[in-house]
Design a protein around this motif. Structure first.
Motif, PDB file in Angstrom:
ATOM      1  N   CYS A  46       0.856  -1.181   0.000  1.00  0.00           N
ATOM      2  CA  CYS A  46       0.000   0.000   0.000  1.00  0.00           C
ATOM      3  C   CYS A  46       0.890   1.227   0.000  1.00  0.00           C
ATOM      4  N   ASP A  47       0.306   2.378   0.238  1.00  0.00           N
ATOM      5  CA  ASP A  47       1.079   3.614   0.232  1.00  0.00           C
ATOM      6  C   ASP A  47       2.047   3.710   1.406  1.00  0.00           C
ATOM      7  N   LEU A  48       1.810   2.940   2.473  1.00  0.00           N
ATOM      8  CA  LEU A  48       2.633   3.029   3.680  1.00  0.00           C
ATOM      9  C   LEU A  48       3.460   1.783   3.975  1.00  0.00           C
ATOM     10  N   TYR A  49       2.927   0.608   3.676  1.00  0.00           N
ATOM     11  CA  TYR A  49       3.585  -0.631   4.087  1.00  0.00           C
ATOM     12  C   TYR A  49       3.692  -1.635   2.938  1.00  0.00           C
ATOM     13  N   HIS A  50       4.749  -2.454   3.026  1.00  0.00           N
ATOM     14  CA  HIS A  50       4.882  -3.607   2.126  1.00  0.00           C
ATOM     15  C   HIS A  50       5.357  -4.787   2.978  1.00  0.00           C
ATOM     16  N   PRO A  51       4.463  -5.348   3.802  1.00  0.00           N
ATOM     17  CA  PRO A  51       4.889  -6.397   4.734  1.00  0.00           C
ATOM     18  C   PRO A  51       5.370  -7.670   4.052  1.00  0.00           C
ATOM     19  N   MET A  52       4.840  -7.989   2.872  1.00  0.00           N
ATOM     20  CA  MET A  52       5.310  -9.177   2.157  1.00  0.00           C
ATOM     21  C   MET A  52       6.785  -9.025   1.785  1.00  0.00           C
ATOM     22  N   GLN A  53       7.177  -7.827   1.346  1.00  0.00           N
ATOM     23  CA  GLN A  53       8.579  -7.582   1.020  1.00  0.00           C
ATOM     24  C   GLN A  53       9.419  -7.544   2.285  1.00  0.00           C
ATOM     25  N   GLY A  54       8.898  -6.907   3.322  1.00  0.00           N
ATOM     26  CA  GLY A  54       9.650  -6.782   4.568  1.00  0.00           C
ATOM     27  C   GLY A  54      10.005  -8.121   5.185  1.00  0.00           C
ATOM     28  N   ILE A  55       9.051  -9.045   5.214  1.00  0.00           N
ATOM     29  CA  ILE A  55       9.319 -10.340   5.844  1.00  0.00           C
ATOM     30  C   ILE A  55      10.289 -11.158   4.994  1.00  0.00           C
ATOM     31  N   ALA A  56      10.218 -11.017   3.673  1.00  0.00           N
ATOM     32  CA  ALA A  56      11.166 -11.706   2.789  1.00  0.00           C
ATOM     33  C   ALA A  56      12.568 -11.134   2.956  1.00  0.00           C
ATOM     34  N   ASP A  57      12.667  -9.822   3.125  1.00  0.00           N
ATOM     35  CA  ASP A  57      13.970  -9.195   3.348  1.00  0.00           C
ATOM     36  C   ASP A  57      14.577  -9.673   4.663  1.00  0.00           C
ATOM     37  N   ALA A 100      14.460  -4.598  -3.594  1.00  0.00           N
ATOM     38  CA  ALA A 100      13.170  -5.275  -3.713  1.00  0.00           C
ATOM     39  C   ALA A 100      12.839  -5.633  -5.157  1.00  0.00           C
ATOM     40  N   LEU A 101      13.479  -4.961  -6.119  1.00  0.00           N
ATOM     41  CA  LEU A 101      13.254  -5.145  -7.552  1.00  0.00           C
ATOM     42  C   LEU A 101      11.839  -4.683  -7.936  1.00  0.00           C
ATOM     43  N   PRO A 102      11.654  -4.171  -9.141  1.00  0.00           N
ATOM     44  CA  PRO A 102      12.678  -4.025 -10.182  1.00  0.00           C
ATOM     45  C   PRO A 102      13.581  -2.828  -9.900  1.00  0.00           C
ATOM     46  N   SER A 119      25.778  -9.013  -4.560  1.00  0.00           N
ATOM     47  CA  SER A 119      24.331  -8.932  -4.749  1.00  0.00           C
ATOM     48  C   SER A 119      23.632 -10.214  -4.312  1.00  0.00           C
ATOM     49  N   ILE A 120      22.560 -10.045  -3.525  1.00  0.00           N
ATOM     50  CA  ILE A 120      21.741 -11.200  -3.117  1.00  0.00           C
ATOM     51  C   ILE A 120      20.281 -10.962  -3.521  1.00  0.00           C
ATOM     52  N   VAL A 121      20.081 -10.183  -4.573  1.00  0.00           N
ATOM     53  CA  VAL A 121      18.721  -9.783  -4.951  1.00  0.00           C
ATOM     54  C   VAL A 121      17.863 -10.962  -5.403  1.00  0.00           C
ATOM     55  N   TYR A 122      18.471 -11.966  -6.018  1.00  0.00           N
ATOM     56  CA  TYR A 122      17.649 -13.085  -6.497  1.00  0.00           C
ATOM     57  C   TYR A 122      17.263 -14.025  -5.360  1.00  0.00           C
ATOM     58  N   ASP A 123      18.148 -14.178  -4.376  1.00  0.00           N
ATOM     59  CA  ASP A 123      17.769 -14.931  -3.173  1.00  0.00           C
ATOM     60  C   ASP A 123      16.618 -14.211  -2.466  1.00  0.00           C
ATOM     61  N   GLU A 124      16.727 -12.910  -2.388  1.00  0.00           N
ATOM     62  CA  GLU A 124      15.708 -12.060  -1.767  1.00  0.00           C
ATOM     63  C   GLU A 124      14.370 -12.222  -2.497  1.00  0.00           C
ATOM     64  N   ALA A 125      14.429 -12.202  -3.835  1.00  0.00           N
ATOM     65  CA  ALA A 125      13.206 -12.341  -4.629  1.00  0.00           C
ATOM     66  C   ALA A 125      12.600 -13.735  -4.482  1.00  0.00           C
ATOM     67  N   GLU A 126      13.441 -14.765  -4.425  1.00  0.00           N
ATOM     68  CA  GLU A 126      12.918 -16.125  -4.251  1.00  0.00           C
ATOM     69  C   GLU A 126      12.179 -16.264  -2.929  1.00  0.00           C
ATOM     70  N   ASN A 127      12.695 -15.602  -1.911  1.00  0.00           N
ATOM     71  CA  ASN A 127      12.075 -15.727  -0.592  1.00  0.00           C
ATOM     72  C   ASN A 127      10.691 -15.092  -0.529  1.00  0.00           C
TER      73      ASN A 127
END
Length: 327
Positions: A135-146, A284-286, A303-311
């Motif tokens: 949303c405009d304030l949070y991205h919890p799906m990305q946060g927990i994967a990070d 977080a990509l792209p 770079s660990i961006v693809y591991d991050e994206a897989e998670n």
């Protein structure tokens, strides 16, 4: 370990206790291990998740669709431009009806000062869990994967130096939800977090206050700087990513004089050389290649961006398993 999750909304990780987040991580690790071993995980057989998108998506949509399929259920993709939402149907009516049709509602709505309120309104009326796909304030799906990615690489996150750094980009005026989520979450796990950005790209004052409180309660640190080099120096993890000047300027114009004045805020090999020799680069990509980051960095050994994206897949499955199944 916390075990009561069924029906719990996933709108902000601030709404989840640290114990609940740790359980979510444990389930994510287990699902990832089973995925690697080819072990089926039909934890949500015949269950339906409605996936509402007001904006474009690659990782979020596909991690949710693939994830619910791997759990034995079905993800129903909904482009909101083809829904009655586009004709003015209110969040209450959509939430009540979709609740009666299935078992979970997930939504991405990043419109400034609209998105989070819309999700909260849906959650007020839904009888199934509402999951925030950004949303405009949070991205919890990305946060927990990070968080999962960092903890995989560094078992003990206490005093880990993590720098969340604004970077120049022209692709679109991006939400503040990723850096805001990271700023709130990482100090809860004892990390020493530096938020670096040029004047004009502030996060909301209430978020900064919460981030500092989270650091104080959990043995972490939270520091703000407007000096890019300071943020890179001796960092263990760097997360250079653009976000828009929404707090100070609500125009959705992408390129303006303020943005153009900070072209030098770019992740380069020269900047990476200031960091810890084993520094990890995350995004977080792209990524806006050539603007936010040099190809040699995002494609390089740090770079660990693809591991991050897989998670994103495994954490999405964990969120659905716990909230749509669970006890």
């Amino acid at each position: 370990m916390q075990t009561i999750f069924k029906g719990k909304h996933f709108i902000s990780l601030q709404d989840w206790t640290k114990e609940e987040i740790e359980t979510l991580l444990e389930v994510s690790y287990d699902l990832k291990k089973k995925f690697a071993m080819g072990i089926e995980t039909p934890y949500l057989p015949y269950k339906t998740a409605f996936l509402m998108f007001f904006e474009q998506s690659t990782r979020t949509r596909n991690s949710m669709e693939a994830g619910i399929a791997q759990l034995g259920g079905h993800g129903n993709f909904l482009d909101t431009s083809t829904m009655q939402v586009s004709h003015g149907e209110v969040a209450k009516d959509t939430a009540v009806i979709l609740s009666r049709y299935g078992h979970g509602i997930a939504c991405r709505n990043c419109f400034w000062e609209v998105g989070n309120k819309y999700l909260r309104d849906m959650a007020k009326w839904a009888t199934v869990p509402v999951m925030n796909l950004q949303c405009d304030l949070y991205h919890p799906m990305q946060g927990i994967a990070d968080l999962m990615t960092i903890k995989e690489k560094v078992r003990d996150t206490r005093n880990l130096k993590v720098s969340i750094i604004w970077a120049y980009a022209t692709s679109h005026k991006k939400p503040i939800s990723v850096p805001l989520t990271q700023s709130l979450l990482f100090p809860r796990f004892g990390m020493d977090v530096t938020l670096a950005y040029p004047e004009g790209y502030d996060l909301p004052e209430w978020a900064i206050k919460q981030a500092r409180e989270n650091a104080e309660k959990n043995g972490g640190k939270f520091t703000i700087t407007h000096n890019m080099e300071e943020a890179y120096r001796d960092a263990d993890v760097v997360i250079p990513k653009n976000w828009g000047s929404w707090v100070n300027n609500q125009s959705d114009k992408v390129v303006d004089d303020l943005l153009e004045s900070y072209k030098s805020w770019k992740c380069t090999e020269e900047m990476m050389a200031l960091a810890n020799k084993n520094v990890m680069y995350m995004h977080a990509l792209p990524a806006d290649r050539g603007n936010e980051v040099e190809d040699s960095v995002i494609d390089g050994p740090h770079s660990i961006v693809y591991d991050e994206a897989e998670n994103r897949l495994h954490t999405a499955k964990a969120v659905m398993t716990l909230t749509m199944g669970g006890k």
